[in-house]
Every structure is written in C-alpha cells, then in structure tokens.
Scaffold this active site. Sequence first.
Site, PDB file in Angstrom:
ATOM      1  N   PHE A 185       0.966  -1.117  -0.005  1.00  0.00           N
ATOM      2  CA  PHE A 185      -0.129  -0.035   0.188  1.00  0.00           C
ATOM      3  C   PHE A 185       1.060   1.224  -0.043  1.00  0.00           C
ATOM      4  O   PHE A 185       0.654   2.403   0.644  1.00  0.00           O
ATOM      5  CB  PHE A 185      -0.900   0.009   1.325  1.00  0.00           C
ATOM      6  CG  PHE A 185      -2.283   0.822   1.057  1.00  0.00           C
ATOM      7  CD1 PHE A 185      -3.015   0.469  -0.030  1.00  0.00           C
ATOM      8  CD2 PHE A 185      -2.507   1.935   1.838  1.00  0.00           C
ATOM      9  CE1 PHE A 185      -4.198   1.219  -0.253  1.00  0.00           C
ATOM     10  CE2 PHE A 185      -3.645   2.857   1.588  1.00  0.00           C
ATOM     11  CZ  PHE A 185      -4.596   2.306   0.663  1.00  0.00           C
ATOM     12  N   GLY A 186       1.777   1.323  -0.956  1.00  0.00           N
ATOM     13  CA  GLY A 186       2.641   2.453  -1.243  1.00  0.00           C
ATOM     14  C   GLY A 186       2.122   3.409  -2.063  1.00  0.00           C
ATOM     15  O   GLY A 186       0.776   3.552  -2.103  1.00  0.00           O
ATOM     16  N   GLY A 187       2.740   4.119  -2.876  1.00  0.00           N
ATOM     17  CA  GLY A 187       2.378   4.971  -3.733  1.00  0.00           C
ATOM     18  C   GLY A 187       1.391   4.857  -4.749  1.00  0.00           C
ATOM     19  O   GLY A 187       0.247   5.350  -4.897  1.00  0.00           O
ATOM     20  N   VAL A 188       1.479   3.641  -5.427  1.00  0.00           N
ATOM     21  CA  VAL A 188       0.628   3.044  -6.266  1.00  0.00           C
ATOM     22  C   VAL A 188      -0.675   2.437  -5.662  1.00  0.00           C
ATOM     23  O   VAL A 188      -1.541   2.763  -6.397  1.00  0.00           O
ATOM     24  CB  VAL A 188       1.172   2.063  -7.360  1.00  0.00           C
ATOM     25  CG1 VAL A 188       0.206   1.256  -8.219  1.00  0.00           C
ATOM     26  CG2 VAL A 188       2.405   2.471  -8.119  1.00  0.00           C
ATOM     27  N   GLU A 204      -2.145  -5.086 -16.673  1.00  0.00           N
ATOM     28  CA  GLU A 204      -2.035  -4.121 -17.834  1.00  0.00           C
ATOM     29  C   GLU A 204      -0.886  -3.055 -17.565  1.00  0.00           C
ATOM     30  O   GLU A 204      -0.475  -2.621 -18.346  1.00  0.00           O
ATOM     31  CB  GLU A 204      -3.469  -3.509 -17.722  1.00  0.00           C
ATOM     32  CG  GLU A 204      -3.415  -2.178 -18.675  1.00  0.00           C
ATOM     33  CD  GLU A 204      -3.163  -2.565 -20.302  1.00  0.00           C
ATOM     34  OE1 GLU A 204      -2.229  -2.407 -20.778  1.00  0.00           O
ATOM     35  OE2 GLU A 204      -4.047  -3.191 -20.779  1.00  0.00           O
ATOM     36  N   VAL A 252       3.661  -2.865 -18.631  1.00  0.00           N
ATOM     37  CA  VAL A 252       4.578  -2.584 -19.735  1.00  0.00           C
ATOM     38  C   VAL A 252       4.560  -1.043 -19.892  1.00  0.00           C
ATOM     39  O   VAL A 252       5.458  -0.540 -20.118  1.00  0.00           O
ATOM     40  CB  VAL A 252       3.772  -2.993 -21.156  1.00  0.00           C
ATOM     41  CG1 VAL A 252       4.614  -2.788 -22.319  1.00  0.00           C
ATOM     42  CG2 VAL A 252       4.039  -4.564 -20.962  1.00  0.00           C
ATOM     43  N   LYS A 276       9.900  -5.830 -20.094  1.00  0.00           N
ATOM     44  CA  LYS A 276       8.653  -5.262 -20.707  1.00  0.00           C
ATOM     45  C   LYS A 276       8.697  -5.947 -22.086  1.00  0.00           C
ATOM     46  O   LYS A 276       7.435  -6.587 -22.666  1.00  0.00           O
ATOM     47  CB  LYS A 276       8.393  -4.015 -20.771  1.00  0.00           C
ATOM     48  CG  LYS A 276       8.376  -3.109 -19.707  1.00  0.00           C
ATOM     49  CD  LYS A 276       8.572  -1.763 -19.861  1.00  0.00           C
ATOM     50  CE  LYS A 276       8.417  -0.888 -18.390  1.00  0.00           C
ATOM     51  NZ  LYS A 276       8.609   0.547 -18.634  1.00  0.00           N
TER      52      LYS A 276
END
Length: 350
Positions: A10-13, A154, A157, A229
């Site tokens: 539960f960091g920045g993203v 999703e 990449v 990627k």
Amino acid sequence: MTMKIAFIGFGGVGQSLAKIMKERQENLNTVNGLDFSIVAVADMRLGAVYHPDGLNLDLLFEGISEHATVETYPEDHQTVKGWSSLETIRHSNADVIVEVTFTDVKTGEPAISHCRTAFAHGKSVVTTNKGPVALAYEELVQLAEDQGVFFGFEGTVMSGTPALRMPETTLAGNQITEIKGILNGTTNYMITEMEKGLSYNEALEKAQKLGYAEADPTSDVEGYDARYKVSILSSHVMRSPIPPYEVECEGISGLNLEKIKDAWKDGEKYRLIARVEKSSGSVKASVKPERIPMDDPLAGVTGATNAIVYECDLAGSIMLTGAGAGLTETGYSLLIDLIHYHKQRTPTKI
C-alpha cells in the site's frame, strides 16, 4: 455483487488506486456497475488491517497521515490486525488481490508467491509488478485459468497506457507481426536532452533531479527495465514466451553526444528501441539503441513519453503513445484491470 478487494502493498501506487476509487466511487458504480469494498490492507511498512465488511478509507488514510500505520484503525469484534501478506490473502474474504508490493524484478518475489497463493485460494489478482509476468507468465496464467479466476497486469508495460489491452481487444482479428517501441521514459528523456546538446552525464544528472532516474540508474540505462517489458509483450501478445535473460539487451550508456550529432547529420535519431519480431513461426526480441529516420513516428517521441507500434496485417501500423510511469497513471492501470474483472464475472444481460 460487491467486489471485495485486498491490497497487498500500500505504497504510492496502491494509495493512488484507492484514492481514485474513492473519488470516483459513484461514477464507477453508475457507469461501469462497479460496486466495491476494500476489506484489507497489508503492507511491510504500514502494517495490516482487515475487516470483512470493508474499511473506511478516510480513517485508513488518517492513520497513515498521522501515524504512518494502518494499525491505528478503529477496532470492533471483527477487525483483525497484524496479518502477514500471505495470511491476508488466505484468510480475508477478498475476491481480488491488488498486488503492488516492492518486488525484486530479478526473482519476481514476493509477488510470484502472492499470485500463486491467491490463485490457490480461488482469488483473482491484478498487479503492476513486472517480475511475475516476465518470469512466470505461463505458470501463473495456467493457474488462474485452472481456478477460473482473473489475472490482470495491464500496468506492467506502459503503466496506464493500455499497451496490452489494445492488441487483445481493439486489434482483435489481426495477425501482429512486429511490436516495437520506446518503453522506458528515463532513457528517452536522456536521449532527448542529449539531442539538445547535453552530455550523457549531464542528461543523467538532470533526469535524476527530476525524479525520472533512480540514484542507481542501472535498470533504466542498461535496458533491463525495457527487457522485462519485451518479455511480457512476447508472452502475452505474440503468445511466444521469451525469458528476459534470452532477450538481446544493450542500453544507452555507450551513447555520447558525438554519436547523437553524427546521426543528426545523416537525418536520423537515436532511440532505445524495444522490439519483438515474428518471422517464419519464430519470435526474436531485443532492446538496443537504434538509429531511425527522422520521419519514423518513434523519432518524434520526446521526453519521458512512451510509445509502442503494432504492425498488423489488416489494420496496418498502429501506434499508441502515453505516459509510461507516474503514480496516478499506474494506479489507473489497476483500475482498468478491475473494471475488466468486473465485466468478466458479471453475467451478460440478454
């Protein structure tokens, strides 16, 4: 049917996704039919809290803001605190796991273990971690299929730019013979700055000051980030898994101002090109600096922008550009997957 969500990491993203969902909750329900409840958060730094009826996001963020933990969350007889990530996956009533931990891309851990555990317990996963998809694509896709659950990635990449969703849906029916693109914003920014006259070291220093490059920029400038990627694109779009270590890889650390100027004199530009090519039934992949003509669409991609080109037998050459990083953009990529997961599990009305 309410979608119950557990955040592993539960960091920045993760927080960006939670904020997007909170701010757009009514719209997501009205437009997309997405009714959700965040039932758990487990984070190495912030701690863990679970409530089967859902967590109040205002109280959750208040605890993070004021105490740097989620474990000050108000308790009742159903609240559980202190679970590990694996305990949260196993024992919570979540339908879907949002896996956004800090993961070692070389090993894919702990994200691979989180995915395996979730699938074994009949839970879907959405993630932005490249490691699990690049290193264990076939295994994890098969596990998800066997359990009848959803596996979304999703954001692995091009962050919130739908580089994986577009060929799967919008370009369905085409034979894609080649994928090429600029998949690392840091190196593209540096090359663009060198085109303005900066040396390699000056461009790197500027990228670091702006937050595009890490203190240790190796993963970006040596092409390793783009290599993972490319591996994902080969597996998911071309259906030909290529392990990252088998992708030919050269970064931009050998580029200098003289080479950049020489290319310009010949009407060309350097770009770090990630490429996957299908020919005669075989697939090859590479990441390396290439000189491309000024009129090539990828030559016009400047700064930290990413771009990808799909060569299609029916639609021709299709190019998609957008941000390849950013907390909001990456949080949005998870939302894309959650909406598609919701559509998949909701019976179609006739």
